[in-house]
Motif scaffolding. Structure first.
Motif, PDB file in Angstrom:
ATOM      1  N   GLU A  63       0.613  -1.172  -0.060  1.00 22.74           N
ATOM      2  CA  GLU A  63      -0.088  -0.031  -0.048  1.00 22.74           C
ATOM      3  C   GLU A  63       0.952   1.171   0.154  1.00 22.74           C
ATOM      4  OE1 GLU A  63      -3.898  -1.941   2.093  1.00 22.74           O
ATOM      5  OE2 GLU A  63      -2.341  -1.090   3.410  1.00 22.74           O
ATOM      6  N   LEU A 123       2.413   1.723  -3.629  1.00 19.19           N
ATOM      7  CA  LEU A 123       1.228   2.198  -4.366  1.00 19.19           C
ATOM      8  C   LEU A 123       1.155   3.718  -4.254  1.00 19.19           C
ATOM      9  CD1 LEU A 123      -1.024   1.814  -6.502  1.00 19.19           C
ATOM     10  CD2 LEU A 123      -2.429   1.318  -4.518  1.00 19.19           C
ATOM     11  N   ALA A 124       1.334   3.984  -3.169  1.00 21.37           N
ATOM     12  CA  ALA A 124       1.259   5.665  -2.667  1.00 21.37           C
ATOM     13  C   ALA A 124       2.349   6.227  -3.296  1.00 21.37           C
ATOM     14  CB  ALA A 124       1.063   6.018  -1.401  1.00 21.37           C
ATOM     15  N   LYS A 125       3.425   5.670  -3.243  1.00 25.43           N
ATOM     16  CA  LYS A 125       4.646   6.236  -3.891  1.00 25.43           C
ATOM     17  C   LYS A 125       4.464   6.470  -5.360  1.00 25.43           C
ATOM     18  CE  LYS A 125       8.194   4.883  -0.733  1.00 25.43           C
ATOM     19  NZ  LYS A 125       9.046   3.481  -0.618  1.00 25.43           N
ATOM     20  N   VAL A 126       4.114   5.340  -6.047  1.00 24.48           N
ATOM     21  CA  VAL A 126       3.777   5.333  -7.288  1.00 24.48           C
ATOM     22  C   VAL A 126       3.044   6.367  -7.832  1.00 24.48           C
ATOM     23  CG1 VAL A 126       3.036   3.891  -9.226  1.00 24.48           C
ATOM     24  CG2 VAL A 126       4.649   2.723  -7.766  1.00 24.48           C
ATOM     25  N   GLU A 127       1.984   6.533  -6.941  1.00 22.15           N
ATOM     26  CA  GLU A 127       0.851   7.449  -7.511  1.00 22.15           C
ATOM     27  C   GLU A 127       1.494   8.939  -7.413  1.00 22.15           C
ATOM     28  OE1 GLU A 127      -2.441   6.138  -5.483  1.00 22.15           O
ATOM     29  OE2 GLU A 127      -3.251   5.055  -6.978  1.00 22.15           O
ATOM     30  N   ALA A 128       2.248   9.341  -6.486  1.00 16.41           N
ATOM     31  CA  ALA A 128       2.977  10.461  -6.308  1.00 16.41           C
ATOM     32  C   ALA A 128       3.667  10.637  -7.480  1.00 16.41           C
ATOM     33  CB  ALA A 128       3.721  10.516  -4.988  1.00 16.41           C
ATOM     34  N   ILE A 133       3.911   9.522 -10.228  1.00 15.39           N
ATOM     35  CA  ILE A 133       3.106   9.645 -11.790  1.00 15.39           C
ATOM     36  C   ILE A 133       2.418  10.945 -11.712  1.00 15.39           C
ATOM     37  CG2 ILE A 133       0.645   9.223 -12.854  1.00 15.39           C
ATOM     38  CD1 ILE A 133       1.138   6.303 -11.744  1.00 15.39           C
ATOM     39  N   THR A 134       1.970  11.616 -10.697  1.00 13.31           N
ATOM     40  CA  THR A 134       1.745  13.085 -10.696  1.00 13.31           C
ATOM     41  C   THR A 134       3.254  14.152 -10.810  1.00 13.31           C
ATOM     42  OG1 THR A 134       0.220  12.508  -8.855  1.00 13.31           O
ATOM     43  CG2 THR A 134       0.565  14.828  -9.341  1.00 13.31           C
ATOM     44  N   GLU A 169       2.696   3.551 -14.515  1.00 11.12           N
ATOM     45  CA  GLU A 169       1.165   3.185 -14.503  1.00 11.12           C
ATOM     46  C   GLU A 169       0.806   1.661 -14.539  1.00 11.12           C
ATOM     47  OE1 GLU A 169      -0.260   7.221 -17.155  1.00 11.12           O
ATOM     48  OE2 GLU A 169       0.364   5.306 -18.047  1.00 11.12           O
ATOM     49  N   GLN A 190       0.897   1.135 -11.219  1.00 12.35           N
ATOM     50  CA  GLN A 190      -0.354   1.533 -10.311  1.00 12.35           C
ATOM     51  C   GLN A 190      -1.600   0.360 -10.740  1.00 12.35           C
ATOM     52  OE1 GLN A 190      -2.266   4.706 -12.424  1.00 12.35           O
ATOM     53  NE2 GLN A 190      -2.791   5.659 -10.355  1.00 12.35           N
ATOM     54  N   ARG A 191      -1.407  -0.323 -11.987  1.00 17.66           N
ATOM     55  CA  ARG A 191      -2.410  -1.348 -12.404  1.00 17.66           C
ATOM     56  C   ARG A 191      -2.215  -2.651 -11.526  1.00 17.66           C
ATOM     57  NH1 ARG A 191      -1.635   0.668 -17.461  1.00 17.66           N
ATOM     58  NH2 ARG A 191       0.046  -0.916 -17.935  1.00 17.66           N
TER      59      ARG A 191
END
Ligand code: 4AD
Ligand code: MG
Length: 504
Positions: free
Chosen positions: A300, A303-308, A310-311, A352, A355-356
């Motif tokens: 988890e 995932l948060a790191k990956v999403e950051a 991506i931004t 991405e 992220q998937r």
């Protein structure tokens, strides 16, 4: 004379034969990167030092043209091998037609279609040389340990690893199967020679496109009389560590060329944790931590790191695109930014993908049903937590092959062992201790709905001097894929055969 040996010829005139990996012209000079299979070296043709005709030829050499170059070996620290060649004479074998593989990024399907040419690129060269070192060190290890190399047949009359992924062929009018594993024959040979290993092609009709599955792959299968599961695991560990050490020793250059961070290969020289299936499942489901790290929580966080990431990546792409849209920027700077954007877009694609993937890993870890085999994502979830391969043994007997021995203290479990490579690579070895009792084997063969008559010869081994024995199978390409940190197993073998790919 080969490029790899240039260092011994400083100041001398040599003749090299090879292909043009790159050419660059500058006033009165032609720079040729010559590739001869052993290495790459820069050759400089100077208009004032060679015949007019030779200089003209040098200027016409397209990518992958074949030439013989004679010249003097000159030390130059800036060059890859530390030397360059000052050309005195040039002989063209062939001016190549326009080469289809250019410097720009190609799609993977295009490169796979051109695999026969793609092999010439530096990265593929490095990977397949590492493969060669792995193969050589495998033989060295087993030969030093007193094993005899034996070959198992490719045409077989029975299924070793279950009937779901057999390739059937016609053997003089009768069905025959391409071997899924040499193991059953290996057991017969171990009863004759004590310790043997096979190293041959194996076939699995896997009708799915994963990054781990080939239809044809090479397997190394040692089989040892009088070994139990624990001795088997000792051998697996020392064997894999021998191979890893050899690769670290002999392939520094290749590892560097493919940008392999070798930290994890070095940590893999410490003992491999040995977990029972029960322990592995508890770790996957997040019921048991590894060195204070929880599988689900750490995913988890990831995932948060990956999403950051991506931004920020999207913002940087937009920023650079806006910059180059402003008129007046120099061509060099535009190019620089465009390259950067291309790299960022690639990074973004990878992010991405993660992220998937991560949510599906989390879901499958949370929902893992005790008693099932580990799937690819379960393997990823658990191996992320270790910086060394792990061994999982004592599996619920229902999910493993018919030939495995049961744990005498707890017959619910079969004495199989899987080795899972770190960095999310998953299973590279499967093996175990074998059932020695004829009747128990007959029961299992019936239970697995396998044709008894095809196994009568195998059952003979349990009638004439049946002894405890064990062995394992290492998938060569899985090991190459992990050691080279490849994204997909298809680059680990010269000409991969997999679902949807028979050419070239
Ligand atoms: O786990 P597997 O199916 O085990 C056996 O075949 C045993 N008979 C081996 C033995 O005990 N002698 O396969 C062994 C290894 C796997 O761990 C994996 O590394 C590789 O073979 N492998 C594959 N590699 C690439 N593509 C595939 N489709 C593979 N299937 C198995
Ligand atoms: Mg297996």
């Amino acid at each position: 004379m080969y490029i790899k040996d240039l260092s011994g010829f400083e100041g001398q005139e040599v003749t090299l034969k090879g292909w043009v990996a790159n050419r660059r012209d500058s006033k009165g000079l032609v720079f040729i990167n010559l590739r001869d299979g052993s290495g790459v070296c820069q050759c400089i043709a100077d208009a004032t030092k060679i015949s007019e005709n030779d200089f003209e030829c040098a200027g016409k050499l397209g990518l992958e043209s074949a030439v013989e170059i004679t010249g003097t070996v000159v030390k130059d620290e800036r060059q890859i091998g530390g030397f360059e060649v000052h050309v005195s004479k040039l002989n063209v074998y062939q001016y190549a037609e326009e080469y289809p593989i250019a410097k720009k990024e190609h799609g993977i399907e295009f490169l796979m279609d051109k695999r026969h040419l793609w092999l010439r690129s530096q990265r593929q060269w490095a990977i397949l040389r590492i493969r060669n070192t792995i193969i050589y060190s495998i033989h060295q290890f087993f030969q030093k340990e007193g094993f005899v190399q034996m070959d198992a047949p490719v045409f077989t009359g029975n299924a070793c690893e279950g009937t779901t992924n057999l390739f059937e062929t016609d053997f003089y009018g009768d069905p025959a199967y391409l071997s899924q594993s040499g193991q059953l024959y290996g057991e017969a040979m171990a009863m004759a020679f004590g310790k043997i290993y096979t190293f041959g092609p194996t076939f699995r009709a896997e009708k799915s496109k994963t990054r781990r599955h080939l239809s044809e792959f090479w397997m190394i299968e040692p089989e040892m009389a009088f070994f139990d599961i624990h001795q088997n695991m000792d051998l697996i560990e020392s064997f894999l560590q021998y191979v890893i050490k050899e690769v670290l020793d002999k392939c520094q250059n290749e590892l560097q060329l493919i940008d392999r961070n070798t930290d994890i290969l070095k940590t893999s020289l410490k003992p491999f944790p040995r977990l029972t299936y029960d322990e592995a499942v508890a770790i996957i489901k997040g019921e048991k931590d590894v060195n204070g790290v929880n599988s689900i929580k750490s995913l988890e966080e990831e995932l948060a790191k990956v999403e950051a990431a991506i931004t920020t990546t999207i913002a940087e792409i937009a920023d650079r695109e806006a910059k180059i849209a402003v008129p007046g920027m120099k061509k060099g700077e535009i190019n620089f930014n465009q390259n950067k954007i291309a790299t960022l877009k690639n990074d973004l694609k990878e992010l991405e993908e993660q992220q998937r993937n991560i949510p599906t890993w989390i879901a499958s870890a949370k929902n893992f049903e005790y008693g099932n085999d580990l799937g690819g994502s379960d393997e990823t979830v658990i191996t992320r937590l270790f910086d060394v391969p792990i061994m999982v043994y004592d599996w619920p007997h229902e999910v493993k092959a018919f030939y495995l021995k049961r744990n005498p203290d707890n017959p619910r479990f079969a004495r199989g062992v899987d080795v899972l490579a770190p960095e999310g690579y998953g299973e590279i070895v499967g093996g175990g201790e074998r059932e020695t009792d004829e009747m128990k084997l007959r029961e299992k063969i019936t239970e697995h709905e396998l044709p008894m008559e095809a196994f009568e010869w195998y059952l003979d081994l349990r009638k004439y001097g049946s002894v405890p024995h064990a062995g394992f199978g290492l998938g060569l390409e899985r090991l190459v894929t992990w050691l080279c940190q490849l994204k997909h197993v298809r680059e680990s073998i010269p000409f991969p055969r997999m679902y949807g790919r028979l050419l070239p």
